[in-house]
Enzyme design. Structure first.
Site, PDB file in Angstrom:
ATOM      1  CG  ASP A  95      26.558  98.783  67.076  1.00 29.25           C
ATOM      2  OD1 ASP A  95      26.477  98.866  68.326  1.00 29.25           O
ATOM      3  OD2 ASP A  95      26.971  99.701  66.357  1.00 29.25           O
ATOM      4  CB  SER A  96      22.893  99.250  70.558  1.00 26.12           C
ATOM      5  OG  SER A  96      23.533 100.471  70.211  1.00 26.12           O
ATOM      6  N   GLY A  98      22.836 102.423  68.065  1.00 27.27           N
ATOM      7  CA  GLY A  98      22.959 103.778  68.601  1.00 27.27           C
ATOM      8  C   GLY A  98      23.597 104.722  67.581  1.00 27.27           C
ATOM      9  CD  GLN A 223      31.653 105.735  73.369  1.00 28.68           C
ATOM     10  OE1 GLN A 223      32.580 106.456  72.970  1.00 28.68           O
ATOM     11  NE2 GLN A 223      30.868 105.050  72.526  1.00 28.68           N
ATOM     12  CG  ASP A 301      32.663  96.596  63.730  1.00 31.86           C
ATOM     13  OD1 ASP A 301      33.111  96.990  64.817  1.00 31.86           O
ATOM     14  OD2 ASP A 301      31.853  97.245  63.055  1.00 31.86           O
ATOM     15  CB  CYS A 339      44.717  88.326  48.133  1.00 25.88           C
ATOM     16  SG  CYS A 339      42.968  88.284  48.521  1.00 25.88           S
ATOM     17  CB  CYS A 341      39.750  87.174  47.277  1.00 25.55           C
ATOM     18  SG  CYS A 341      40.173  88.426  46.053  1.00 25.55           S
ATOM     19  CB  CYS A 344      43.763  88.052  44.149  1.00 26.40           C
ATOM     20  SG  CYS A 344      43.668  89.665  44.934  1.00 26.40           S
ATOM     21  CG  HIS A 370      40.961  92.302  47.162  1.00 30.97           C
ATOM     22  ND1 HIS A 370      42.008  91.403  47.199  1.00 30.97           N
ATOM     23  CD2 HIS A 370      41.478  93.484  47.586  1.00 30.97           C
ATOM     24  CE1 HIS A 370      43.104  92.020  47.607  1.00 30.97           C
ATOM     25  NE2 HIS A 370      42.813  93.287  47.851  1.00 30.97           N
TER      26      HIS A 370
HETATM   27 ZN   LIG Z   1      42.123  89.378  46.712  1.00 28.81          ZN
END
Ligand SMILES: [Zn+2]
Length: 409
Positions: A95-96, A98, A223, A301, A339, A341, A344, A370
């Site tokens: 990202d710039s 800004g 924008q 993002d 999940c 991860c 979990c 997570h």
């Molecule tokens: Zn998880």
């Protein structure tokens, strides 16, 4: 399908406005829709790049403002560019900065030339112009770089939104001119500091391939706040300024009603070229992601999911939960059943709560990982449902369950 230099994008399996896509960059292919973890200082806070990769990330963000201040864009370049510096082999985006210039600087002055600001670190004075931002992002060396745009507060009136949108278009034209010049002229080889043979492995298997300036793509940013006429004018102006590898939609999730945000997706998507990836900036809650995918957005993002995780708020299929709540004191269930991860699959809620209450550093790390994994899995599932032709039914059932508050959770 579109091909522009080293970049390409093709889609298949559309479901209404939603689509499955493959975005080819110099550092690999991103299957879309995709969520991109935010590594502000070329690091996703508290998490190692291999953990991000294991969680399913394809593309990682960094922030030009923060890297410009520390260690300096010239230093990142001298250390081999962003990929080699951060040890991430896949596609990257900067990202710039800004947003950071407008929100974090001690004070700032905006003129047509650019933004003058004082560093939040030491009060030193800096100037951000469209040309300077292109030079900084070129030095840092991500695959995708963002234009400098003028940011205003959420909820700004029509006149202020219009002025900022129009200035962003003028800045885009200057960004484009400088970006084309830098691309044409190339730059000195990267890697001014030689890498010893016993150094940790570099991002690229083929170090010589990273020495010439890698190709980059500049994304413009739509924008115009939540004003449909301004969003349309912004897109028209962007399309008149040039051909683009991809296009971003910015200035959302800044306090407006969710319905207004969704309406803005509906305004923008049909006017954006179908064969270019659309990057929705700063939107990263599970329900917003699915609403945006359904309306034709491809890349996402947001720093909030990892930040919320570090503070104990985690996503589940039944909505958000607060891990520190005393109701989890003896709760032997995992955060979620599905999940993959580490939080979990290795721990129960009682232990995770204990980690947070005792302020053990492992707690925030696990919960951030997570939330990240949860979003990456959600996008993976969205791609699978698009492939199977079942996206809309799945999306509606998913949202209904997520939005239904489960008693006692
Ligand atoms: Zn998880």
């Amino acid at each position: 399908m579109s091909v522009l230099g080293s970049f390409a994008f093709r889609t298949s399996h559309a479901a209404g406005s939603a689509r499955l896509g493959w975005f080819t960059t110099p550092h690999g292919v991103v299957e879309t829709p995709a969520f991109m973890p935010v590594g502000t200082h070329a690091s996703v806070r508290g998490l190692a790049m291999h953990e991000i990769k294991d969680a399913g990330a394809q593309m990682v963000l960094a922030n030009a403002y923060h890297l410009y201040l520390r260690p300096g864009d010239q230093m990142v370049r001298a250390l081999g560019g962003l990929h080699a510096f951060a040890r991430w082999q896949g596609p990257m985006l900067t990202d710039s900065g800004g947003y950071q210039v407008f929100s974090l600087s001690r004070y700032r002055t905006v003129t047509e030339a650019g933004v003058e600001f004082r560093s939040k670190l030491d009060g030193s004075r800096h100037q951000y112009t469209p040309e300077k931002v292109m030079q900084i992002e070129r030095n840092i060396g991500a695959d995708i770089i963002m234009q400098l745009d003028e940011l205003i507060e959420g909820g700004s009136d029509h006149a202020a939104s219009r002025a900022a949108m129009e200035r962003s278009l003028r800045w885009l034209a200057r960004c484009r001119t400088e970006f084309d010049r830098l691309s044409r002229d190339g730059r000195a080889p990267l890697d001014a500091f030689p890498v010893p043979d016993d150094a940790p492995p570099l991002a690229s298997h083929d170090r010589d391939a990273d020495l010439p300036a890698p190709p980059q793509a500049l994304f413009p940013i739509v924008q115009g706040g939540t004003y449909a006429d301004l969003r349309r004018a912004s897109i028209d102006g962007i399309m008149q300024t040039g051909d683009w590898v991809g296009i971003a939609v910015g200035g959302l999730s800044v306090g407006e009603a969710k319905s207004a945000m969704y309406d803005t997706f509906d305004t923008c998507a049909p006017r954006l070229p179908w064969d270019r990836p659309r990057y929705l900036m700063g939107v990263g809650f599970p329900d917003d992601l699915l609403e945006a995918v359904a309306r034709g957005m491809d890349l996402f993002d947001c720093v909030a999911p990892t930040r919320m995780g570090r503070h104990g708020t985690v996503f589940t299929a039944d909505g958000k939960i607060q891990v520190q709540k005393s109701s989890h004191r003896t709760d032997r269930r995992p955060l979620t059943d599905t999940c993959p991860c580490p939080a979990c699959t290795h721990y129960d809620r009682a232990y995770l709560r204990h980690l947070m209450v005792t302020e053990e550093p492992l707690g925030p790390r696990l919960l951030a990982l997570h939330n990240l994994t949860f979003l990456l899995e959600l996008m993976r599932e969205a791609r699978a449902q698009l492939t199977a032709g079942t996206f809309h039914a799945w999306q509606q059932a998913w949202l209904e369950r997520y939005r239904q508050r489960v008693r006692g959770a």
